[in-house]
Each structure stands twice: as structure tokens, then as C-alpha cells.
Write an enzyme that holds these catalytic residues in place. Structure first.
Site, short mmCIF file in Angstrom:
data_model
loop_
_atom_site.label_atom_id
_atom_site.label_comp_id
_atom_site.label_asym_id
_atom_site.label_seq_id
_atom_site.Cartn_x
_atom_site.Cartn_y
_atom_site.Cartn_z
N GLU A 86 -5.19 -2.30 8.49
CA GLU A 86 -5.01 -3.61 7.86
C GLU A 86 -6.39 -4.27 7.79
O GLU A 86 -6.82 -4.95 8.71
CB GLU A 86 -4.02 -4.47 8.65
CG GLU A 86 -2.61 -3.90 8.72
CD GLU A 86 -1.85 -4.06 7.41
OE1 GLU A 86 -2.39 -4.69 6.47
OE2 GLU A 86 -0.71 -3.57 7.32
N HIS A 126 -4.48 -0.79 3.91
CA HIS A 126 -3.76 -1.99 3.51
C HIS A 126 -4.62 -3.21 3.85
O HIS A 126 -5.69 -3.07 4.43
CB HIS A 126 -2.42 -2.09 4.24
CG HIS A 126 -1.42 -1.05 3.82
ND1 HIS A 126 -0.38 -1.33 2.97
CD2 HIS A 126 -1.30 0.26 4.13
CE1 HIS A 126 0.33 -0.24 2.76
NE2 HIS A 126 -0.20 0.75 3.46
N HIS A 173 0.20 -1.06 -1.90
CA HIS A 173 0.66 -2.41 -2.25
C HIS A 173 -0.26 -3.01 -3.32
O HIS A 173 -1.49 -3.03 -3.17
CB HIS A 173 0.69 -3.30 -1.02
CG HIS A 173 1.82 -2.99 -0.10
ND1 HIS A 173 1.77 -3.20 1.27
CD2 HIS A 173 3.06 -2.50 -0.35
CE1 HIS A 173 2.92 -2.84 1.81
NE2 HIS A 173 3.72 -2.42 0.84
N GLU A 175 -2.92 -5.68 -2.67
CA GLU A 175 -3.92 -5.24 -1.70
C GLU A 175 -4.93 -4.32 -2.37
O GLU A 175 -5.53 -3.44 -1.76
CB GLU A 175 -3.21 -4.57 -0.52
CG GLU A 175 -2.27 -5.53 0.20
CD GLU A 175 -1.40 -4.87 1.28
OE1 GLU A 175 -1.64 -3.69 1.60
OE2 GLU A 175 -0.50 -5.56 1.79
#
Length: 425
Positions: free
Chosen positions: A395, A334, A182, A185
Site C-alpha cells: 500500500e 496498491h 484498482h 490507484e
């Protein structure tokens, strides 16, 4: 490298400021603004390096700055040189020269021999936004300092940017880490590269990393790292692709259909507006159903699944690389939320939960279940479905994407144990 001059702004100016500061010329903050302070530093650098003091960064000036961007210089051995005298000249260490040149007998160097000289600062940058060019420079610098690192291309992005993987290890067990599926990110890219540089150094100098003998990890594993899966998207978010560029304008037009998402900072997709972490054949049709119901029915900044799984070149390249390497374990990085996802549907890879708990213990992150609406078509999902082996989405960090660089050092401290746990099995 593009020519930059007084008054310019952007990613190329940041690289100029980085090089000047590393070379000892005070260009001020790496803010990407070519002002008076940067101009003064540049002219002083040009004067000291026999260049025209025109205050313009063209080909010759970039060539002179190059060692300070990649972190090494080249020295041709002259009569009377010793490794000690060369190290003093470049303010570096004898051991770093030995490692970079794989020198067997440090008492014997030949006149005319070409030596790589690591400069006295880390290669990985921690204080400016990342882009694809910076990643290429960093990998080149790490490869020069640590010749047991392999770097190769394995595909191209929509815009033709080369996708790179860095590999290190002698073990049969293959492990894959990746970052920046992403675009906004992108902080996960320096996060991964920081680990890579620390790991390489620990291997070379016989040190521990995260409390574990790095050489033992090196002998048991081969780590393959893809630090930048989505180079075009990251370049858009961090300004390496700017206004007036046809790809920038195309992306801005796509973003106009989603006015609630800020542009370009809210951009997660590749440059064609396809979310790369929704592009793998693992429940892709269900991902499409969910995202269409949420209103993501056309290309845009995020959550559009594309026309088919593996239709985007970045997805296809990642899938091919994964199939080629036959990973025993993968980690996809991420941001954000401080969570670790380890499941896909009812697949239960052997050891996956145990390893996930160790990652949670080491990081302070939560081993969590993936929310249903985010449960399909991701890289981790496809890997688990394909191999029934441990695969994780991390994450990292907390806050609102894109996370600020001020979080990077804390993120690294939190994630060092995760990086090591993936190898320490």
C-alpha cells in the site's frame, strides 16, 4: 491516435503536449487543454517538419511526433556516418546506440543499415495521468532501447485492451510484480515502470540499483511486470474514456447506485463495476458475505465481488499468467497507507516474514496484518494459497486515492528497496 484540434481537451491532448515539449516546442503544461500555446507550438513543429501548418494533429503529425512519445528515432546509415556523428546529430550517446542495436563492433556500421536511436530523455513519463495507450507507448520505447526486454500480450480487458507483461532476466527464479488492479490507484503504474526503466539501464550499463549489482540480479532472476492490470478502469478515472462514450455512460449509471462515491475519481473497479482485487478464488465467498453486508451488492465503483471468482477477463488472464510463470514471489502494488501485507489466513510461506521485514526496513513502511474485512479474494491471497510462497500487497504512498503525481518521486524513493528486495534473494 485520434485527431485533435484547438479547443479539444483530454488524454490525447496531453500526449500531444508531451510530444511537443520533448521535441523542444514549448506547449506549456501537459494539462490536456488545447489552447493557444499548444496551437502555436504545434504549428511551429509542423512547419519545421514539412507538414501543413493547419494546427490539427492528424495522422501525419502524429507520425512525426511518434519518436518523442516512444523515446527513440530511426536512422538509416549514410556514407560517412559514424556512431559519434550520429549521436551528435540526435543529441544522444554512442553507448545508448550500441545498447539499443546490440552492436558488437562500434567501429563497423554499414551504409543502409537501420539503427534505433534513443533520444535524450527517459521513456517513462512522470508528469501526466496515465492511460492504457501511454503504457503501450512506454513499453514499446523501453523494448527498443533495451532489446533484452521482452513485451507480450497475455489477455484482454472487457473493452478489448491488450494486457501486457514485460519480462527481463536470465535466471530460473521467476518473480512477478503487478500494478493497478484498482483504477484510482493508477499511480502505481508509473511507479513500477520507473523501476523497470532504471533496472534496465543499470543492467545495460553495468551499474548498481538500490545498492545491488543489477547484472547479478538479472542473471539470478527473471522479472515479469504487469504494469496495468485494469486498463479500462484506469482510462475511465484519468479521462481517456470520456463523457459520451458508451462505456463511460454505463459506468456512470452503475455509479449512480452509490451516490456517496465520487465519479469517476472514486472508481476502483473494472469497467463492468467488478472490483478486480476481490475476484480471485481465495475465500471469495467470505469476501462476498462481508461486502454484501457493507452494501456492495451490485456492480459499481468499488467492492463488488462479481458473480464468481475469475469471472472477469482481467482476473482470468492474471491467474493464467501466474500459473504459467510459476512465480517464486509476487508483489501487487496498491495505494495507500505505507503498509506491507504478507499474510493470508494461517499460511506461512518460508521466508515471507523475513523478506517482508527487509522490505519494511528498506522503505520505512509498516509490515502489517491485513484487516479482516479486506483479507479475502485478493491476488496476493490467491497466490499464497495456491503456492504457499511469499506474496505481498504494498500500500504505497499516503493520502486519499487517487494520489497526486506530486507524490510519485517520494513513493519511488520509498519503494526502490522493495523492488530490489523482491529480486535480491
Amino acid at each position: 491516435m485520434q485527431t485533435v484540434r484547438y479547443g479539444d481537451k483530454g488524454a490525447a491532448v496531453r500526449l500531444l503536449q508531451l510530444g511537443l515539449n520533448r521535441a523542444g516546442y514549448n506547449a506549456g503544461d501537459t494539462d490536456g487543454i488545447f489552447g493557444r500555446r499548444t496551437l502555436s507550438a504545434l504549428k511551429n513543429f509542423q512547419a519545421d517538419n514539412g507538414l501543413s501548418q493547419d494546427g490539427i494533429t492528424g495522422r501525419l503529425t502524429w507520425t512525426a511526433l511518434f519518436p518523442y512519445l516512444v523515446g527513440y528515432d530511426i536512422h538509416i546509415v549514410r556514407a560517412g556516418d559514424t556512431l559519434s556523428s550520429i549521436a551528435r546529430r540526435y543529441n544522444t550517446t554512442v553507448q545508448s546506440i550500441i545498447v539499443a542495436n546490440d552492436i558488437f563492433n562500434p567501429d563497423v556500421i554499414d551504409v543502409g543499415e537501420t539503427l534505433i536511436i534513443p533520444l535524450p530523455f527517459p521513456v517513462v513519463v512522470t508528469d501526466l495521468p496515465y492511460n492504457s495507450q501511454l503504457v503501450t507507448l512506454i513499453l514499446e520505447g523501453l523494448k527498443a532501447r533495451y532489446p533484452f526486454l521482452s513485451v507480450r500480450g497475455f489477455g484482454s480487458s472487457v473493452m478489448g485492451r491488450e494486457l501486457l507483461t514485460a519480462s527481463v532476466g536470465e535466471g530460473e527464479r521467476q518473480v512477478g510484480y503487478n500494478a493497478s488492479h484498482h483504477a484510482n490507484e493508477w499511480i502505481t503504474t508509473p511507479l513500477n515502470l520507473m523501476f523497470l526503466e532504471d533496472y534496465l539501464r543499470a543492467i545495460a550499463y553495468g551499474e548498481q540499483i538500490g545498492g545491488v549489482n543489477a547484472r547479478e540480479l538479472f542473471e539470478r532472476n527473471t522479472l515479469h511486470m504487469v504494469p496495468l492490470v485494469n486498463p479500462d478502469g484506469v482510462d475511465l478515472v484519468t479521462g481517456a474514456i470520456g463523457e459520451g462514450d458508451s462505456f463511460y455512460e454505463q459506468a456512470r449509471a452503475l455509479a449512480s447506485y452509490y451516490p456517496s462515491i465520487p465519479f469517476p475519481l472514486g472508481w476502483k473497479a473494472n469497467i463492468r463495476g467488478v472490483d478486480l482485487n476481490l475476484g480471485y478464488p481465495a475465500g471469495w465467498e467470505e469476501a462476498k458475505r462481508i461486502k454484501f453486508l457493507q452494501g456492495y451488492t451490485r456492480p459499481g465503483p468499488r467492492d463488488y465481488v462479481g458473480v464468481a471468482p475469475l469471472a472477469e477477463p482481467e482476473n482470468q488472464a492474471m491467474a493464467n499468467l501466474t500459473l504459467e510463470q510459476d512465480y517464486a514471489l509476487t508483489i501487487a502494488y496498491h495505494t495507500q497507507g505505507g503498509e506491507i501485507y504478507w499474510q493470508f489466513l494461517d499460511y506461512n510461506p518460508e521466508g515471507a516474514e523475513r523478506i517482508g521485514k527487509e522490505m519494511a526496513r528498506a522503505s520505512g513502511y509498516v509490515l502489517a496484518e491485513v484487516p479482516y474485512n479486506s483479507s479475502f479474494a485478493g491476488y496476493k491471497d490467491w497466490f499464497i494459497q495456491t503456492y504457499v510462497r511469499p506474496g505481498y500487497t504494498i500500500e504505497a504512498g499516503r493520502g486519499e486515492n487517487p494520489l497526486p503525481l506530486s507524490q510519485l518521486m517520494q513513493m519511488y524513493r520509498d519503494n526502490l528497496g522493495i523492488f530490489v528486495a523482491g529480486l535480491n534473494l
